[in-house]
Motif scaffolding. Structure first.
Motif, short mmCIF file in Angstrom:
data_model
loop_
_atom_site.label_atom_id
_atom_site.label_comp_id
_atom_site.label_asym_id
_atom_site.label_seq_id
_atom_site.Cartn_x
_atom_site.Cartn_y
_atom_site.Cartn_z
N THR A 186 16.70 -1.71 16.51
CA THR A 186 17.24 -1.03 15.29
C THR A 186 16.44 0.01 14.71
OG1 THR A 186 16.34 -2.84 13.85
CG2 THR A 186 18.51 -3.23 14.73
N ASN A 187 15.23 0.47 15.13
CA ASN A 187 14.16 1.22 14.40
C ASN A 187 13.28 1.75 15.17
OD1 ASN A 187 12.04 -0.54 14.51
ND2 ASN A 187 12.83 -1.53 12.73
N THR A 188 12.42 2.79 15.12
CA THR A 188 11.46 3.41 16.09
C THR A 188 10.44 2.33 16.53
OG1 THR A 188 11.64 5.50 14.94
CG2 THR A 188 9.93 5.28 16.45
N PHE A 189 10.13 1.65 15.99
CA PHE A 189 9.02 0.68 16.43
C PHE A 189 9.65 -0.23 17.36
CE2 PHE A 189 7.10 -3.82 16.10
CZ PHE A 189 5.75 -3.46 16.47
N GLU A 190 10.74 -0.54 16.96
CA GLU A 190 11.40 -1.70 17.84
C GLU A 190 11.94 -0.85 19.46
OE1 GLU A 190 14.83 -3.51 15.95
OE2 GLU A 190 13.47 -5.02 14.94
N ASN A 191 12.42 0.28 18.98
CA ASN A 191 12.51 1.17 20.26
C ASN A 191 11.37 1.13 21.26
OD1 ASN A 191 14.31 3.96 18.36
ND2 ASN A 191 15.21 2.13 19.54
N ILE A 192 10.33 1.42 20.77
CA ILE A 192 9.20 1.41 21.78
C ILE A 192 8.67 0.13 22.11
CG2 ILE A 192 6.63 2.61 22.02
CD1 ILE A 192 7.98 4.67 20.04
N THR B 126 3.32 3.07 32.79
CA THR B 126 3.11 3.34 31.15
C THR B 126 2.74 4.64 30.84
OG1 THR B 126 0.87 2.62 31.67
CG2 THR B 126 2.46 0.88 31.30
N ASP B 127 2.71 5.46 31.65
CA ASP B 127 2.57 6.79 31.43
C ASP B 127 3.65 7.58 31.34
OD1 ASP B 127 1.16 9.36 31.20
OD2 ASP B 127 0.77 9.81 33.28
N VAL B 128 4.21 7.64 29.87
CA VAL B 128 5.53 7.92 29.53
C VAL B 128 5.90 9.16 28.93
CG1 VAL B 128 5.81 5.61 29.26
CG2 VAL B 128 5.43 6.76 27.26
N LYS C 214 5.77 13.06 16.55
CA LYS C 214 4.51 12.69 16.06
C LYS C 214 4.14 11.09 15.78
CE LYS C 214 0.18 13.08 14.86
NZ LYS C 214 -1.06 13.19 15.94
N ARG C 215 5.33 10.50 15.09
CA ARG C 215 5.41 9.45 14.65
C ARG C 215 5.48 8.40 15.83
NH1 ARG C 215 9.51 5.97 11.83
NH2 ARG C 215 10.88 7.63 11.70
N ALA C 216 6.61 8.77 16.89
CA ALA C 216 6.67 8.12 18.11
C ALA C 216 5.70 7.91 18.76
CB ALA C 216 8.11 8.79 18.72
N THR C 217 4.89 8.84 19.32
CA THR C 217 3.67 8.97 19.83
C THR C 217 2.62 8.12 19.59
OG1 THR C 217 2.86 10.93 19.03
CG2 THR C 217 4.17 11.04 21.10
N ILE C 218 2.47 8.20 18.07
CA ILE C 218 1.54 7.23 17.47
C ILE C 218 1.80 5.67 17.40
CG2 ILE C 218 0.55 6.16 15.16
CD1 ILE C 218 0.69 9.05 14.40
N ILE C 219 3.17 5.26 17.59
CA ILE C 219 3.77 4.11 17.70
C ILE C 219 3.49 3.61 19.15
CG2 ILE C 219 5.82 2.47 17.63
CD1 ILE C 219 6.74 4.12 15.28
N ALA C 220 3.71 4.76 19.93
CA ALA C 220 3.49 4.21 21.31
C ALA C 220 1.98 3.95 21.98
CB ALA C 220 4.35 5.59 22.37
N GLU C 221 0.93 4.90 21.29
CA GLU C 221 -0.18 4.42 21.70
C GLU C 221 -0.74 3.00 20.99
OE1 GLU C 221 -2.13 7.81 19.79
OE2 GLU C 221 -1.67 9.13 21.31
N LYS C 222 -0.08 2.72 19.79
CA LYS C 222 -0.53 1.28 19.48
C LYS C 222 0.23 0.48 20.54
CE LYS C 222 -0.65 2.40 14.66
NZ LYS C 222 0.04 2.13 13.24
#
Length: 255
Positions: A181-187, A201-203, A213-221
């Protein structure tokens, strides 16, 4: 005096132009922290231009007393520091708005609004940018990420699946994540699918330019190695959504 007139004119014109861009999304029923903050900032610039002389007199009166000077200077430095941090974050959001994906084997397409069973304009742009990448990299696969909202007849993931398969993408290359339902859950939910299916995992993350920018930060986490696939953002929506996601970037850095 002429210098003050030019400064006032610059404030008024800048505020007026910005106000137009932040109000424009309201006609598409878009209201979020991005254009709300932008409208307030733009109105403040206009007021500063219109009432510069009375404001300067008031500031001079406040700073004429020791306590007032300390309070005003402290507030001024704090405000400038906050603005500087915001504009640094905005700069990083803009700098990360372009495609840099090269040969990533896994694509995560982030969902956006569905109108009935059809993609919204913004989702269409995301699908198109991902489609071009999948076509150019036939060995890659994609995780389609997005649940079903209250006003959506199907999930965002299913909508993306329908469009991509109609364009000729093999269904076997597509994995549906239809609970987020949100970007964090998306990733994070996409990461589970990647792990369960032993995908790379190299996405490459496909989403709107302002969102990268926000999506890649979450992905790195989430211990992914993200590259970017940028989708077009309408000129009239850029100011609002870049400001909105800049607040999101700041939140990701702080928490």
């Amino acid at each position: 005096m002429k210098m003050k007139k030019w400064i006032r004119l610059i404030f008024i014109l800048t505020g007026g132009i910005l106000l137009f861009y932040f109000i424009a999304p309201l006609f598409a029923h878009i209201l979020n922290i991005g254009n709300l903050a932008g409208i307030i900032f733009s109105a403040a610039l206009i007021c500063l231009g219109l009432f510069l002389n009375p404001i300067l007199k008031l500031v001079s009166k406040i700073r004429s007393k020791k306590a007032g000077k300390i309070a005003f200077d402290s507030l001024f430095v704090t405000g400038c520091s906050v603005m500087l941090c915001f504009f640094i974050a905005l700069g990083s959001t803009i700098a990360a708005s372009t495609t840099n994906a090269t040969n990533q084997q896994t694509v995560i397409i982030l969902g956006c609004a569905v109108v009935g069973k059809s993609p919204s304009w913004m989702l269409s742009y995301r699908i198109d940018s991902a489609y071009k990448y999948l076509e150019a990299h036939p060995d890659s696969v994609a995780v389609l990420s997005g649940g079903q909202g209250n006003k959506e007849d199907i999930s965002e993931a299913q909508c993306m699946f329908n469009v991509l398969t109609e364009k000729g993408i093999d269904p076997d290359r597509l994995y549906l994540e239809d609970k987020s339902t949100n970007t964090f859950e998306n990733i994070s939910f996409s990461k589970k699918i990647i792990d369960e299916n032993n995908l790379s995992t190299d996405v490459a993350i496909a989403t709107s330019s302002f969102h990268l920018k926000r999506a890649t930060i979450i992905a790195e986490k989430q211990e992914l190695k993200p590259a970017r696939i940028s989708a077009y953002t309408s000129h009239f929506l850029r100011a609002t959504y870049y400001v909105r996601d800049t607040f999101g970037v700041i939140k990701e850095f702080l928490f």
